[in-house]
Design an enzyme around this catalytic site. Structure first.
Site, mmCIF file in Angstrom:
data_model
loop_
_atom_site.group_PDB
_atom_site.id
_atom_site.type_symbol
_atom_site.label_atom_id
_atom_site.label_comp_id
_atom_site.label_asym_id
_atom_site.label_seq_id
_atom_site.Cartn_x
_atom_site.Cartn_y
_atom_site.Cartn_z
ATOM 1 N N PHE A 17 0.833 -1.208 0.000
ATOM 2 C CA PHE A 17 0.000 0.000 0.000
ATOM 3 C C PHE A 17 0.868 1.259 0.000
ATOM 4 C CE2 PHE A 17 -2.511 3.164 2.473
ATOM 5 C CZ PHE A 17 -3.636 3.236 1.668
ATOM 6 N N SER A 21 3.382 -6.924 2.665
ATOM 7 C CA SER A 21 2.452 -6.037 3.355
ATOM 8 C C SER A 21 1.022 -6.185 2.812
ATOM 9 C CB SER A 21 2.956 -4.596 3.242
ATOM 10 O OG SER A 21 2.277 -3.744 4.142
ATOM 11 N N MET A 22 0.415 -5.100 2.293
ATOM 12 C CA MET A 22 -0.904 -5.244 1.683
ATOM 13 C C MET A 22 -0.842 -6.200 0.491
ATOM 14 S SD MET A 22 -3.470 -2.532 -0.184
ATOM 15 C CE MET A 22 -2.525 -2.605 -1.714
ATOM 16 N N ASP A 66 8.965 -4.781 13.150
ATOM 17 C CA ASP A 66 8.217 -4.097 12.092
ATOM 18 C C ASP A 66 7.447 -2.936 12.716
ATOM 19 O OD1 ASP A 66 6.290 -3.361 10.128
ATOM 20 O OD2 ASP A 66 6.263 -5.398 9.311
ATOM 21 N N HIS A 117 9.988 -3.305 8.305
ATOM 22 C CA HIS A 117 8.840 -3.702 7.502
ATOM 23 C C HIS A 117 9.189 -4.060 6.057
ATOM 24 C CE1 HIS A 117 4.731 -4.099 6.245
ATOM 25 N NE2 HIS A 117 4.848 -3.134 5.350
#
Length: 268
Positions: free
Chosen positions: A25, A93-94, A194, A224
């Site tokens: 994202f 992530s996303m 993260d 992250h």
């Protein structure tokens, strides 16, 4: 708007095993480009698309929703399935949430998935205020470049568009309900330190998927965006070994041929 230099999609025509990579994202393919190139150099067919609204300016992302982002990776997956005998999906992530949804919806057509710091929930009080606040405030400070490695940066937006954030929250809630439909082999790599997605998200995903072939790896030296961090090589090697175990016919064929939509080519 023109795509930011370095944020272009990447494609490589390789062998019969394909990999789709999904970025995060407000990020861009730049965060996964070294991973994609690593796989391409080892003979795999690779697709790393640019999600709609990303890679230009954050205002463009305000006009997009999770349906747009998912439609893009779904198209790319179907194209790989038409070209390759076996297909894997990787996500950060996303992008991990998009990967999980593709796995839930496509079933056996996806051979296996690799998740790096996958997102499962928008955390904090602000998440509950998003439905209202997004109509009052267009954006908030960005979440890119959570990287421990000095000198390594992520190419992404310095603002989070709140209409898009609200849509991502809807996506994550929907994917959480679909996790029991995920049955494929899973390699999940996550960072204990993260600052964007807490370890609780990975624990939640592991507790709800139906997969029996699951490997969890801790990325102790990274934050992250681990694909650009100290543990990047480990991610690359572990994911390639994961493919090799499930698709032992992986060969070293083809040569890198990165392409972007519209006929332009990406830089080396």
């Amino acid at each position: 708007m023109p795509v930011l230099p370095g944020a272009e999609p990447y494609r490589h025509e390789g062998g019969e095993v394909g990999v789709l990579l999904c970025h995060g994202f407000t990020g861009s393919p730049q965060s996964l480009r070294p991973w994609a190139e690593y796989l391409a150099e080892r003979g795999l067919t690779v697709s790393l698309p640019l999600l709609p609204g990303h890679g230009t300016r954050w205002q463009d992302m305000q006009l997009t929703t999770w349906q747009d982002w998912y439609a893009e990776v779904d198209r790319e997956l179907r194209a790989l399935q038409a070209r390759c005998s076996r297909v894997f999906v990787f996500g950060l992530s996303m992008g991990g949430a998009l990967t999980l949804r593709l796995a839930a919806k496509h079933g056996d057509a996806v051979q296996g998935i690799v998740l790096v710091n996958p997102a499962n929930k928008v955390h904090g009080i602000a998440a509950h205020a998003l439905p209202v606040v997004r109509h009052l405030i267009p954006s908030r400070p960005g979440i890119t470049s959570d990287i421990a490695k000095e000198g390594s940066t992520e190419l992404g937006y310095d603002r989070v568009p709140l209409h898009a954030a609200h849509s991502m929250r809807q996506l994550l809630r929907m994917v959480d309900g679909e996790l029991p439909q995920v049955t494929q082999p899973v390699l999940l790599l996550h960072s204990p330190h993260d600052h964007v997605v807490p370890p609780a998200d990975s624990a939640r995903i592991l507790s709800r998927i139906s997969s029996v072939d699951v490997r969890e790896v801790l990325l102790e030296q990274s934050y992250h965006v681990a694909t650009l961090d100290h543990d990047a090589e480990r991610i690359f090697e572990e994911s390639h070994a994961f493919i090799g175990r499930l698709a032992p016919t992986v060969g070293n064929t083809g040569s890198p041929m990165p392409e972007a939509r519209g006929g332009s080519t990406t830089g080396g």
